[in-house]
Design a protein around this motif. Structure first.
Motif, mmCIF file in Angstrom:
data_model
loop_
_atom_site.group_PDB
_atom_site.id
_atom_site.type_symbol
_atom_site.label_atom_id
_atom_site.label_comp_id
_atom_site.label_asym_id
_atom_site.label_seq_id
_atom_site.Cartn_x
_atom_site.Cartn_y
_atom_site.Cartn_z
ATOM 1 N N SER A 1 15.078 47.575 -25.154
ATOM 2 C CA SER A 1 13.912 47.690 -25.472
ATOM 3 C C SER A 1 12.935 46.504 -25.430
ATOM 4 N N SER A 2 11.487 46.752 -25.381
ATOM 5 C CA SER A 2 10.774 45.658 -25.033
ATOM 6 C C SER A 2 10.825 44.436 -26.334
ATOM 7 N N LYS B 1 22.423 49.568 -19.138
ATOM 8 C CA LYS B 1 21.923 49.939 -20.702
ATOM 9 C C LYS B 1 20.606 49.498 -20.922
ATOM 10 N N TYR B 2 19.831 50.398 -21.621
ATOM 11 C CA TYR B 2 18.354 50.171 -21.988
ATOM 12 C C TYR B 2 18.135 48.999 -23.017
ATOM 13 N N GLY C 1 10.561 46.708 -21.575
ATOM 14 C CA GLY C 1 11.950 47.527 -21.658
ATOM 15 C C GLY C 1 12.355 47.478 -20.220
ATOM 16 N N HIS C 2 13.565 47.571 -20.073
ATOM 17 C CA HIS C 2 14.316 47.738 -18.898
ATOM 18 C C HIS C 2 15.632 47.920 -18.847
ATOM 19 N N VAL C 3 16.229 48.431 -18.019
ATOM 20 C CA VAL C 3 17.813 48.533 -17.811
ATOM 21 C C VAL C 3 18.714 47.390 -17.043
ATOM 22 N N LYS C 4 19.424 47.076 -17.983
ATOM 23 C CA LYS C 4 20.242 45.882 -17.418
ATOM 24 C C LYS C 4 21.705 46.139 -17.741
#
Length: 188
Positions: free
Chosen positions: A125-126, A122-123, A116-119
C-alpha cells in the motif's frame, strides 16, 4: 537515541528540509516500529548520493518499479545506523565495493511518498519513507553489476545528466538538483 540527536543537529538547507525534519522527528518520537516495515504507514529509509572522486559524476541505477534512473537506497529493516544501511544498499544494488562516506554527517533529509505497487508478487500500500541521505564516494574503476530483482542498469552520469536521466518529477525537480547544489557549494 543517538539517531534523534543526529536529526536534531541537522541544519536544513531549504523549507522542504525544515518541514521534513520536524515531521521526521515527530514520527521518531511517536510512531511505533518506525525502523521496520511493520509500520505500514511510515518507516525509515536511507539513500546515497554516490559521487566519483572528482565529484563530477553520480552513480545511479535504473529502478525496475519506478522505471527511472535513481539514487540507491533502501529500508532500515530494523537497523538504526542509517549510514550502514546506505552503504549496504549501494553495494547490493550496484555491485561496487570501493565505496565510503565523504562524511558521516547527514547530507539531506526527505519525506518521500511511495505509491502503492507490487513487489515480489505482493501488493504494498501507499506509504511514506522518512529518508536520510548520505554523500558517498566510489571509484569509477570499480566494476558494476545490476541487481536484477531491483534494477536493470547501473551507470555513472555527469551531475546535470543524472537529473535529466530521472523520469520521476519530484526527484527531477526538487531532490537531485538540491543534492547537486549542495555538492557544488560544499568544501567536502
Amino acid at each position: 537515541m543517538k539517531f534523534i540527536h543526529q536529526i536534531e543537529a541537522y541544519c536544513p538547507g531549504n523549507p522542504q528540509e525544515e518541514a521534513d525534519k520536524k515531521f521526521i522527528l515527530d514520527c521518531l518520537r511517536h510512531q511505533p516500529d518506525i525502523f521496520t516495515r511493520n509500520n505500514p504507514m511510515v518507516h525509515m529509509t536511507a539513500s546515497a548520493w554516490v559521487v566519483n572522486e572528482a565529484r563530477t559524476k553520480v552513480l545511479m541505477v535504473y529502478h525496475n518499479i519506478y522505471h527511472s534512473w535513481s539514487w540507491m537506497g533502501g529500508h532500515a529493516d530494523g537497523e538504526e545506523d542509517l549510514l550502514a544501511v546506505a552503504l549496504r544498499e549501494v553495494q547490493e544494488e550496484s555491485g561496487i565495493r570501493s565505496v565510503h562516506p565523504v562524511t558521516e554527517e547527514i547530507y539531506s533529509l526527505e519525506v518521500l511518498t511511495v505509491d502503492g505497487h507490487v513487489k515480489r508478487g505482493k501488493y504494498v500500500s501507499s506509504h511514506l519513507h522518512l529518508n536520510v541521505t548520505y554523500l558517498l564516494e566510489a571509484s569509477e574503476a570499480d566494476s558494476l553489476h545490476m541487481k536484477p530483482d531491483e534494477n536493470s542498469g547501473v551507470a555513472w552520469f555527469g551531475l546535470k545528466e543524472a537529473v535529466e536521466a530521472s523520469s520521476e518529477p519530484w526527484f527531477k525537480e526538487r531532490i537531485y538538483p538540491k543534492l547537486n547544489a549542495r555538492l557544488n557549494l560544499s568544501s567536502l
